[in-house]
Design a protein around this motif. Structure first.
Motif, PDB file in Angstrom:
ATOM      1  N   ALA A   1       5.470  17.960  -2.939  1.00  0.00           N
ATOM      2  CA  ALA A   1       4.169  18.457  -2.193  1.00  0.00           C
ATOM      3  C   ALA A   1       4.113  19.883  -2.569  1.00  0.00           C
ATOM      4  O   ALA A   1       4.869  20.774  -2.440  1.00  0.00           O
TER       5      ALA A   1
ATOM      6  N   PRO B   1       0.228   4.076  -7.152  1.00  0.00           N
ATOM      7  CA  PRO B   1       0.284   3.735  -5.964  1.00  0.00           C
ATOM      8  C   PRO B   1       0.517   2.324  -5.564  1.00  0.00           C
ATOM      9  O   PRO B   1       1.028   2.100  -4.737  1.00  0.00           O
TER      10      PRO B   1
ATOM     11  N   ARG C   1       0.662  10.089  11.359  1.00  0.00           N
ATOM     12  CA  ARG C   1       1.803   9.912  12.242  1.00  0.00           C
ATOM     13  C   ARG C   1       1.969  11.322  12.984  1.00  0.00           C
ATOM     14  O   ARG C   1       2.691  11.173  13.832  1.00  0.00           O
TER      15      ARG C   1
ATOM     16  N   HIS D   1       4.077   1.486  -5.390  1.00  0.00           N
ATOM     17  CA  HIS D   1       5.070   2.099  -4.520  1.00  0.00           C
ATOM     18  C   HIS D   1       5.801   1.293  -3.546  1.00  0.00           C
ATOM     19  O   HIS D   1       6.861   1.423  -3.445  1.00  0.00           O
TER      20      HIS D   1
ATOM     21  N   LEU E   1       8.833  17.461   2.669  1.00  0.00           N
ATOM     22  CA  LEU E   1       7.725  17.013   1.822  1.00  0.00           C
ATOM     23  C   LEU E   1       7.782  18.296   0.391  1.00  0.00           C
ATOM     24  O   LEU E   1       7.249  17.520  -0.759  1.00  0.00           O
TER      25      LEU E   1
ATOM     26  N   MET F   1       0.839  -1.435  -0.045  1.00  0.00           N
ATOM     27  CA  MET F   1       0.039   0.071  -0.053  1.00  0.00           C
ATOM     28  C   MET F   1       0.713   1.180   0.208  1.00  0.00           C
ATOM     29  O   MET F   1       1.919   1.280   0.590  1.00  0.00           O
ATOM     30  N   ALA F   2       0.321   2.503  -0.647  1.00  0.00           N
ATOM     31  CA  ALA F   2       1.330   3.340  -0.656  1.00  0.00           C
ATOM     32  C   ALA F   2       1.092   4.245   0.419  1.00  0.00           C
ATOM     33  O   ALA F   2      -0.075   4.104   1.145  1.00  0.00           O
ATOM     34  N   LEU F   3       1.973   5.019   0.659  1.00  0.00           N
ATOM     35  CA  LEU F   3       1.707   6.107   1.728  1.00  0.00           C
ATOM     36  C   LEU F   3       0.965   7.217   1.285  1.00  0.00           C
ATOM     37  O   LEU F   3       0.890   7.590   0.204  1.00  0.00           O
ATOM     38  N   THR F   4      -0.173   7.549   2.198  1.00  0.00           N
ATOM     39  CA  THR F   4      -1.105   8.594   1.800  1.00  0.00           C
ATOM     40  C   THR F   4      -1.038   9.842   2.736  1.00  0.00           C
ATOM     41  O   THR F   4      -0.155   9.752   3.710  1.00  0.00           O
ATOM     42  N   ASP F   5      -1.786  10.792   2.285  1.00  0.00           N
ATOM     43  CA  ASP F   5      -1.867  12.138   3.092  1.00  0.00           C
ATOM     44  C   ASP F   5      -2.229  11.646   4.529  1.00  0.00           C
ATOM     45  O   ASP F   5      -2.002  12.401   5.501  1.00  0.00           O
TER      46      ASP F   5
ATOM     47  N   ALA G   1      -1.964   8.951   6.044  1.00  0.00           N
ATOM     48  CA  ALA G   1      -0.867   8.238   6.850  1.00  0.00           C
ATOM     49  C   ALA G   1       0.090   9.273   7.445  1.00  0.00           C
ATOM     50  O   ALA G   1       0.639   9.091   8.820  1.00  0.00           O
ATOM     51  N   ILE G   2       0.289  10.238   6.723  1.00  0.00           N
ATOM     52  CA  ILE G   2       1.357  11.226   7.109  1.00  0.00           C
ATOM     53  C   ILE G   2       0.561  12.003   8.362  1.00  0.00           C
ATOM     54  O   ILE G   2       1.213  12.455   9.230  1.00  0.00           O
TER      55      ILE G   2
ATOM     56  N   PHE H   1       8.665   8.003  10.823  1.00  0.00           N
ATOM     57  CA  PHE H   1       8.415   7.103   9.652  1.00  0.00           C
ATOM     58  C   PHE H   1       9.267   5.963   9.481  1.00  0.00           C
ATOM     59  O   PHE H   1      10.208   5.937   9.740  1.00  0.00           O
TER      60      PHE H   1
ATOM     61  N   LEU I   1      10.068  17.082  -2.043  1.00  0.00           N
ATOM     62  CA  LEU I   1       9.739  15.710  -2.616  1.00  0.00           C
ATOM     63  C   LEU I   1       8.428  15.928  -3.601  1.00  0.00           C
ATOM     64  O   LEU I   1       8.218  15.056  -4.386  1.00  0.00           O
TER      65      LEU I   1
ATOM     66  N   MET J   1       4.643   9.420  -3.359  1.00  0.00           N
ATOM     67  CA  MET J   1       3.650  10.043  -3.210  1.00  0.00           C
ATOM     68  C   MET J   1       3.339  10.992  -4.535  1.00  0.00           C
ATOM     69  O   MET J   1       2.140  11.172  -4.754  1.00  0.00           O
ATOM     70  N   PHE J   2       4.281  11.786  -4.776  1.00  0.00           N
ATOM     71  CA  PHE J   2       3.871  12.813  -5.549  1.00  0.00           C
ATOM     72  C   PHE J   2       4.461  12.376  -7.226  1.00  0.00           C
ATOM     73  O   PHE J   2       4.774  13.118  -7.889  1.00  0.00           O
TER      74      PHE J   2
END
Lengths: 429, 246
Positions: free
Chosen positions: A338, B119, A11, B122, A333, A1-5, A7-8, B102, A336, B113-114
């Protein structure tokens, strides 16, 4: 599963667990407070307004009409002064009435009020304006020493049809007083019916015939006079002074299917002029009661609103204080990929999420609190109110909380939006 | 051939700077071919980090042009520029700047993510990259890793989106010479394997031996019209920097 908003955000919240929990608790308490007040105000008023059933008037010897209604209809306290049977006859026969049902309060059974009355109570009086009595089991009493239990009384005592009941003299207000109170153990009552819930104070009542109560008090009289010996009093022993009641439920003559009647003012005035007792209109007295408590109630709701706003400020402070620690995370972010808008959205979502969790916790808290408050009001005021949280109250308050929380996130979100990447990425130390 | 990086007449001055003061960053021209690796040498505060932020589109130049993989970075605005940076430019920092709280693999997935990578791919992609770089503790929290392992995570994150250009800002400044050498081996080999051009800044003279192409910052300001130094293939390049903001 991908990291999602999400999840951020999760955390970020768990990284500041103490702050997150205290903020959520602040919001939850504010939401619960507001919900309890709003819900109690609405359901309390509804319970009061409907609790009068199809009664137009209450005649009582209590000194003022509001007390008479609270004691005589909602069983708050036993009325202090009695009415004579002669007074009852004069009223019942002297006016154009649909019914005049006598009641006698004062005794109790395991804390539930015992109400002496006639069979007309179940035939003519209705506990709600639009609904009559319904029996879960059994039937109305037809003779002496038979009782009908209201639904709460049945549930509270765990008794059903066929069970034996011993009436306690008076209505003890504490456990100690209850243990010290005298029971009329010599007279065994039998449960012949259990009523379905009505949502009114009658659910707490233990109904029996007037004559049964008169007989057990005649027994007292005989014992005090030393005349009874081993024999139990019977209806034959009753004298006029034994035949006491504490109130009369009156309904003025109406056309079939109608509740209002033009005769009511005339009967009301006539009774008042007659004197010697208090005449009260349930609806009027309830309106009076709410006119008295209405302002207090508005102040309380305003205070709950203020607590709610302060919980929004708590969210803003928690997020604002976290911004310094999150400067680096936001800068990373951004590097990366965002966008500023996405970073803004992350903080706003976190803020709204704090509101959502707080609102959910508040709804749970309020549901429990309402049950407790409903129980206390039933015990102390004899007011049977709905112990459930209305969805149409909970949903708007929850939505308002989330909106308020999102607004509280605005300032921290703007800070996040404006976070300088070069400043945020500067090496530490 | 489309250059991985093509800078022309770039100048940057902080808005708060005196009007007649020299530019914080001034570069007449610099071109990096795909897969090419160059070292940008300059002292502390010479504008190296500011230049990298200009290339990444995190700062807007006062004048001039920066193209990455054929795209004028500053012609893109707002989210489009951020998206482009996320997909075509990887960045490695001196202090790694991993996301605390993380896991190792999540730090790499954060870069995806970007990206345009679906997805559902990933996790597998991040795991493969970490394994390739010798890291098998994918679920360990990033802040519990050794310095060397954190460096690997940072490299994996920079390469996750298969960028055209990797910008490494003093990646060995906090390491001892032995670890610095290992880290640079890792960065350079990983960039080569993934076909990414590398522009690495450093004020450490020992780094020069690792690069065929070295660009000196101190005396290469565009205003002075000083030409190239070092052994790069492209003729038109001169880089200079001064002032604050590095």
């Amino acid at each position: 599963m991908a990291l999602t908003d999400f999840a951020i955000i999760r955390r970020s919240m768990s990284a500041r667990l103490f702050s997150t929990v205290t903020t959520v608790l602040t919001v939850a308490v504010a939401v619960a407070l507001l919900l309890v007040l709003l819900s109690m105000r609405d359901s309390g008023r509804r319970a009061f307004e409907r609790g009068g059933g199809n009664i137009h008037l209450l005649v009582s010897a209590d000194s003022d009409p509001l007390t008479a209604i609270l004691n005589g209809v909602f069983y708050a306290r036993p009325p202090r002064a009695p009415l004579s049977w002669a007074q009852y006859r004069a009223i019942a026969e002297g006016y154009p009435l649909d019914f005049a049902v006598p009641i006698a309060q004062g005794d109790s059974f395991r804390g539930f009020p015992v109400v002496g009355t006639t069979e007309e109570m179940f035939a003519r009086v209705t506990p709600l304006p639009d609904r009559g009595w319904e029996f879960a089991s059994g039937a109305p009493f037809t003779g002496d020493f038979e009782v009908v239990l209201g639904s709460s009384a049945a549930r509270g005592t765990g008794l059903g049809v066929g069970a034996e009941v011993v009436v306690t003299h008076g209505t003890p207000q504490s456990k100690a007083a209850m243990e010290a109170a005298r029971e009329h153990g010599e007279f065994k009552f039998k449960v012949v019916g259990v009523l379905r819930p009505t949502g009114t104070s009658h659910d707490r009542a233990v109904f029996t015939s007037l004559q049964s109560l008169w007989i057990i008090h005649a027994q007292d009289r005989l014992e005090q006079g030393g005349g009874s010996g081993p024999r139990l009093a019977t209806a034959a022993d009753l004298i006029e002074s034994d035949r006491k009641i504490t109130g009369i439920y009156v309904r003025v003559a109406t056309r079939p299917g109608q509740n209002a009647t033009a005769l009511l003012p005339a009967v009301f005035d006539g009774l008042r002029k007659q004197g010697g007792f208090t005449v009260a209109q349930p609806k009027q007295e309830i309106d009076r009661l709410f006119a008295i408590v209405g302002n207090i109630d508005q102040v309380l709701v305003a205070m709950a609103g203020a607590v709610m706003v302060s919980s929004g400020i708590a969210i803003m402070l928690a997020l604002y204080n976290s911004m310094e620690q999150r400067r680096r995370q936001i800068a990373v972010l951004r590097v990366l990929g965002a966008s500023q808008g996405r970073v803004f959205g992350l903080v706003m979502t976190e803020s709204a999420l704090l509101g959502l969790i707080g609102a959910a916790a508040g709804v749970v808290l309020a549901s429990v609190a309402i049950l407790v408050v409903a129980g206390v009001m039933r015990e102390r005021l004899g007011l049977v109110i709905d112990g459930t949280l209305p969805v149409n109250t909970a949903l708007p308050v929850a939505a308002l909380t989330i909106a308020l929380a999102a607004m509280a996130g605005l300032v921290p979100a703007v800070l996040a939006y404006r976070t300088s990447v070069s400043h945020g990425l500067r090496p530490i130390g | 051939m489309t250059a991985a990086l093509d800078i022309s007449e770039l100048s940057f001055r902080y808005p708060t700077a005196e009007p007649n003061s020299p530019a914080t960053v001034s570069v007449r021209a610099l071109r990096l071919n795909p897969g090419e690796q160059a070292l940008l040498v300059g002292g502390s505060g010479s504008g190296k980090s500011t230049l990298l932020q200009l290339i990444a589109g995190l700062l807007d130049p006062t004048s001039g042009r920066v193209e990455v993989d054929g795209q004028d970075v500053h012609a893109l605005r707002g989210p489009a520029r951020d998206r482009f940076r996320g997909r075509r430019i990887g960045m490695i920092f001196q202090t790694f700047n991993l996301l605390h709280g993380f896991s190792t693999i999540e730090n790499v997935m954060a870069a995806l993510m970007f990206s345009a990578v679906p997805p559902r791919e990933h996790r597998a992609r991040a795991a493969a990259l970490l394994t390739e770089l010798g890291l098998d503790r994918h679920e360990a929290m990033a802040d519990r890793l050794s310095v060397g392992q954190q460096q690997r995570v940072a490299v994996a994150r920079a390469l996750a989106c298969e960028p055209a250009l990797v910008l490494a800002d003093e990646p060995t400044a906090s390491l001892d010479p032995e670890n610095a050498a290992t880290a640079m081996d890792l960065i350079q080999s990983a960039c080569r394997r993934h076909g990414a051009a590398l522009l690495c800044t450093s004020h450490d003279p020992a780094m020069r031996a690792r690069f065929e192409r070295i660009e000196m910052l101190a005396d290469l300001r565009a205003e002075r019209g000083v030409g190239a130094a070092g052994g790069g293939a492209e003729a038109a390049r001169s880089i200079g920097g001064a002032g604050s903001g590095a």
